[in-house]
Design an enzyme around this catalytic site. Structure first.
Site, short mmCIF file in Angstrom:
data_model
loop_
_atom_site.label_atom_id
_atom_site.label_comp_id
_atom_site.label_asym_id
_atom_site.label_seq_id
_atom_site.Cartn_x
_atom_site.Cartn_y
_atom_site.Cartn_z
CB SER A 154 1.85 -17.72 -51.68
OG SER A 154 1.56 -18.42 -50.49
CE LYS A 211 3.26 -18.54 -45.06
NZ LYS A 211 3.70 -17.16 -44.93
#
Length: 583
Positions: A123, A399
């Protein structure tokens, strides 16, 4: 050629417990013999047979260092485990939201659908030979594996003795789109390399009014800057913003994906997105020239976003509340209404106020996108968000950073319908936020991150805070002794969540101190770092009086910050006189 399957003996390796979003460690750890293989096989063993044998799997990620090697290893293990097809984004690139979209939307030439995905990402953590790598598994709904699966994976890593692998399977060329077919003991095995943007762009065009956004972008009054921080978002930015929406090439910043993210930290916040922050007029020194009207940034795997106006920062907590408040009018996908909204517990209560005002179902969940996924699968939630720069909706089960940018562009286009032509001044990002505060009140909010803290000391600090909660009168004596200018504590607890969909209970999700005036202090240990512990401290104060919503955030929160640091004995436990990052 017919490939053979061999069995490799192995033994358990400590520390392979997946965090909120998979397993993240330093590259050197993943390169240890059998490290990646053990985790991949533990995952296959945690899945039911029909999710593996004859199945279609997606394997891709944010393109960080070691991804190209890891993809080849996983392809060989998938073949050996009886997987029928592996889909790979060209050059191993697929953003985390695009993986979710591919699982949910894509059909193979033979009608095949993916049953899950290995996503290779850490991430927003840095990449490169001495930095971080990560892997997580997403399910057939496109969302992260639930705790029932990740717990099983972890248990399997503690007992693993062997794994099958097709070692003689040649490496697949992942730099060219096309299908490579092999024959194995169980029949055909295909690896399909495809364009990472196709399915995702198609989905975005079905959600937003691209024509309205294009019109906004064509106005000489509207300027825009998008910073991919050399993450995978760059693989989508040119296609969406330039080709589809007509933005200038010069609007794109750091949009070439790099294995080490250009040596930077691909975390879209005011500390790490320095170039964009300076361009938007928020840097320490004036860069000269007028900043763009709208700016946005992404993290390494493009699931996070930061939204900026000219010399103006939008907090993620405000961002999700503003999207929810404007979604029905501005975004075609939501034109028939919102099923509900949700936020993670540490996120400010700005969304709660919107939900109450619009009479929407509202949910407060632990940190981790999988909790939103359950609500969405049950048709209970349309828009959700986290304070950690994650915003999304039920179009996928992750998301989605670019979705959030397009949502903001849609709101700007909607608010400026009559202003694009002629001399009228555009409604700015700052105007939209200040109008929102005037309507709903403002939640002053800040987050202090203490990174790489000694794990033992972090645990002691949390235990100290839990112990304090046993007597609210005692806590209030301490509070008033530290600061007489803050409200009294009304309640204090460790957040626990009972999922309204499956009844599962998640305990120890953060320590909360809730004050009589709606203020909150929240303390959490984060599970996303690869070394040490990260203590996150969230400080929030609600101001309903419209005339008092224009103060500087740190100034408004100063008494609560002082209280939080002294109440927790932060410096005493951690040895830190200041946080690593303030957001």
């Amino acid at each position: 050629m017919v490939f053979k399957v061999s069995t490799v003996s192995t033994s358990p390796i400590d520390g392979q417990k997946p965090g909120t979003s998979g397993l993240r460690k330093k590259v050197k750890v993943f390169k240890q013999p059998n490290y990646l293989e053990n985790f991949v096989q533990a995952t296959f063993n945690a899945l039911t047979a029909e999710k593996v044998k004859g199945a279609t799997l997606v394997v891709s990620g944010d393109g960080r260092y070691y991804s190209k090697d890891a993809v080849q290893i996983i392809i060989k293990m998938a073949a050996a485990n009886g997987v029928r097809r592996v889909w790979v984004g060209k050059n191993t690139l697929l953003s985390t939201p695009a993986v979710s979209a591919v699982i949910r939307e894509r059909s193979g030439a033979d009608g095949s659908k993916a049953t899950g995905a290995f996503i290779l990402t850490a991430s927003h953590n840095p990449g490169g030979p001495t930095e971080d790598f990560g892997i997580k598994y997403n399910m057939e709904n496109g969302g992260p594996a639930p705790e029932s699966i990740t717990d099983k994976i972890y248990e399997n890593t503690k007992t693993i003795k062997e794994y099958p692998i097709a070692q003689d399977l040649p490496n697949v060329d992942i730099s060219a789109v096309g299908v490579t077919s092999f024959e194995g003991p169980e029949g055909k095995f295909d690896v399909e390399v495809f364009d990472p943007a196709d399915d995702y762009v198609k989905l975005m065009k079905s959600i937003f009014d691209f024509e309205a956004i294009r019109k906004l972008l064509s106005s000489p009054k509207f300027t825009f800057c998008y910073d991919a921080l050399h993450g995978v978002a760059g693989a989508y930015a040119h296609r969406i913003f330039v080709e589809e929406l007509g933005a200038q090439e010069s609007a794109l910043l750091n949009c070439t994906p790099k294995e080490d993210f250009g040596g930077g930290h691909p975390d879209p916040n005011l500390t790490y997105a320095k170039e964009l922050v300076a361009r938007m007029g928020l840097g320490k020194s004036d860069t000269g020239g007028e900043p763009p009207e709208f700016g946005a940034a992404a993290d390494g795997d493009a699931d996070r976003n930061m939204i900026l106006g000219k010399r103006f920062f939008v907090t993620p907590s405000d961002s999700v509340a503003i999207i929810a408040a404007n979604a029905i009018g501005a975004i075609p996908y939501f034109s028939s209404g919102l099923k509900g909204v949700a936020r993670s517990m540490p996120t400010s209560a700005a969304l709660d106020v919107v939900a109450k005002s619009l009479n929407l179902k509202f949910f407060e969940v632990p940190t981790g996108w999988k909790f939103f996924g359950n609500l969405m699968d049950a048709g209970m939630c349309s828009v959700c968000g986290e304070e950690s720069f994650g915003t999304g909706s039920d179009h996928i089960r992750e998301k989605d950073g670019i979705w959030a940018v397009l949502a903001w562009m849609s709101i700007l286009a909607h608010k400026n319908k009559g202003n694009i032509d002629g001399n009228a001044k555009l409604v700015s990002v700052e105007d939209i936020v200040r109008q929102h505060w005037a309507t709903y009140g403002r939640h002053y909010y800040t987050r202090y991150d203490y990174e790489n803290v000694d794990a033992g000391k972090a645990k002691e600090l949390m235990e100290h805070l839990v112990k304090l909660q046993s007597s609210i009168p005692e806590v209030n004596k301490i509070v008033k002794g530290i600061r007489s200018d803050v409200a009294s504590v009304a309640s204090a607890d460790e957040f626990e969540y009972k999922d309204p969909v499956d009844g599962s209970i998640s305990k120890h999700q953060g320590i909360r101190y809730l004050f009589e005036d709606g203020s909150r202090l929240v303390f959490r240990l984060s599970g996303t770092g690869s070394e040490g512990a990260t203590i996150r401290l969230y400080i929030e104060q609600y101001e309903k009086d419209a005339s008092k919503t224009g103060r500087e955030s740190q100034e408004a929160l100063s008494p609560l910050v002082d209280l939080a640091l002294k109440l927790s004995k932060m410096e005493e436990f951690t040895g830190r006189s200041a946080p690593t990052v303030i957001t």
